[in-house]
Design a protein around this motif. Structure first.
Motif, mmCIF file in Angstrom:
data_model
loop_
_atom_site.group_PDB
_atom_site.id
_atom_site.type_symbol
_atom_site.label_atom_id
_atom_site.label_comp_id
_atom_site.label_asym_id
_atom_site.label_seq_id
_atom_site.Cartn_x
_atom_site.Cartn_y
_atom_site.Cartn_z
ATOM 1 N N HIS A 132 0.849 -1.195 0.000
ATOM 2 C CA HIS A 132 0.000 0.000 0.000
ATOM 3 C C HIS A 132 0.883 1.243 0.000
ATOM 4 O O HIS A 132 1.920 1.267 0.658
ATOM 5 C CB HIS A 132 -0.885 -0.036 1.251
ATOM 6 C CG HIS A 132 -1.553 1.256 1.564
ATOM 7 N ND1 HIS A 132 -2.601 1.743 0.814
ATOM 8 C CD2 HIS A 132 -1.306 2.174 2.536
ATOM 9 C CE1 HIS A 132 -2.975 2.906 1.331
ATOM 10 N NE2 HIS A 132 -2.205 3.194 2.373
ATOM 11 N N HIS A 133 0.476 2.247 -0.787
ATOM 12 C CA HIS A 133 1.183 3.531 -0.783
ATOM 13 C C HIS A 133 0.443 4.478 0.165
ATOM 14 O O HIS A 133 -0.708 4.826 -0.082
ATOM 15 C CB HIS A 133 1.218 4.130 -2.201
ATOM 16 C CG HIS A 133 2.076 3.360 -3.158
ATOM 17 N ND1 HIS A 133 1.634 2.246 -3.814
ATOM 18 C CD2 HIS A 133 3.352 3.567 -3.550
ATOM 19 C CE1 HIS A 133 2.625 1.779 -4.582
ATOM 20 N NE2 HIS A 133 3.669 2.564 -4.443
ATOM 21 N N HIS A 189 -5.920 -5.334 2.838
ATOM 22 C CA HIS A 189 -5.669 -4.048 2.195
ATOM 23 C C HIS A 189 -6.989 -3.321 1.925
ATOM 24 O O HIS A 189 -7.149 -2.145 2.247
ATOM 25 C CB HIS A 189 -4.889 -4.284 0.899
ATOM 26 C CG HIS A 189 -4.601 -3.039 0.130
ATOM 27 N ND1 HIS A 189 -4.709 -2.976 -1.233
ATOM 28 C CD2 HIS A 189 -4.215 -1.810 0.541
ATOM 29 C CE1 HIS A 189 -4.403 -1.749 -1.621
ATOM 30 N NE2 HIS A 189 -4.089 -1.018 -0.576
ATOM 31 N N HIS A 211 -8.547 0.263 3.487
ATOM 32 C CA HIS A 211 -9.063 1.388 2.704
ATOM 33 C C HIS A 211 -10.489 1.731 3.132
ATOM 34 O O HIS A 211 -10.846 2.893 3.233
ATOM 35 C CB HIS A 211 -9.024 1.073 1.210
ATOM 36 C CG HIS A 211 -7.709 1.437 0.609
ATOM 37 N ND1 HIS A 211 -7.465 2.668 0.069
ATOM 38 C CD2 HIS A 211 -6.561 0.738 0.495
ATOM 39 C CE1 HIS A 211 -6.209 2.711 -0.358
ATOM 40 N NE2 HIS A 211 -5.647 1.554 -0.114
HETATM 41 ZN ZN ZN Z 1 -3.708 0.973 -0.666
#
Ligand code: ZN
Length: 150
Positions: free
Chosen positions: A101-102, A124, A128
């Motif tokens: 993940h960024h 992930h 979010h």
């Molecule tokens: Zn992400």
């Protein structure tokens, strides 16, 4: 009904008529579709002569550069750069399950501080989801405070 040659009793009826395997003599017989791309090029040239000049093409190329590659991530020898960098940081290969993940949402920002590993894609996605919920709550609090101060 001007221009309409066919009326259909239902959407299914229209779908069946348009279906090539069910009705091979359907739409293909109504109109000549051969050379259609050739006609479009000619049409564009006469009606829109400034559309695809060298300048526009250069601009388009620049705007699209690096956005291709299927998923839009930068690559190191064909592998997603963020995965290669994370493996380097962890000192082990990533499993296919693991997702990077960024933090800042910028997929090109691959500095170590911006990368987080999630064990699976669903972890992930959950992050979010919860993160969006959290932001919504913050906005709600802000709205209440704004209303109070007025
Ligand atoms: Zn992400």
């Amino acid at each position: 009904m001007k221009g309409k040659k066919h009326a259909f009793c239902s959407r299914q009826c229209l779908a069946d008529f348009s279906n090539k395997s069910k009705n091979p003599d359907g739409y293909s017989k109504l109109k000549d579709f051969t050379n259609i791309s050739h006609h479009m090029t000619k049409l564009n040239k006469t009606m829109n002569p400034t559309r695809m000049t060298i300048e526009t093409r250069t601009k388009l190329r620049k705007a699209r550069l690096g956005t291709g590659n299927c998923n839009g991530y930068s690559k190191i020898y064909g592998r997603s750069a963020h995965r290669v960098i994370m493996e380097e940081l962890l000192g082990r290969p990533l499993s296919t399950e693991e997702v990077i993940h960024h933090r800042d949402g910028n997929r090109y920002n691959n500095i170590p501080e911006n990368l987080v590993v999630f064990p699976t894609a669903s972890d992930h996605a959950k992050f979010h989801f919860e993160f969006r919920w959290f932001i919504r709550q913050l906005k709600r609090i802000q709205e209440v405070e704004d209303a109070d101060s007025q």
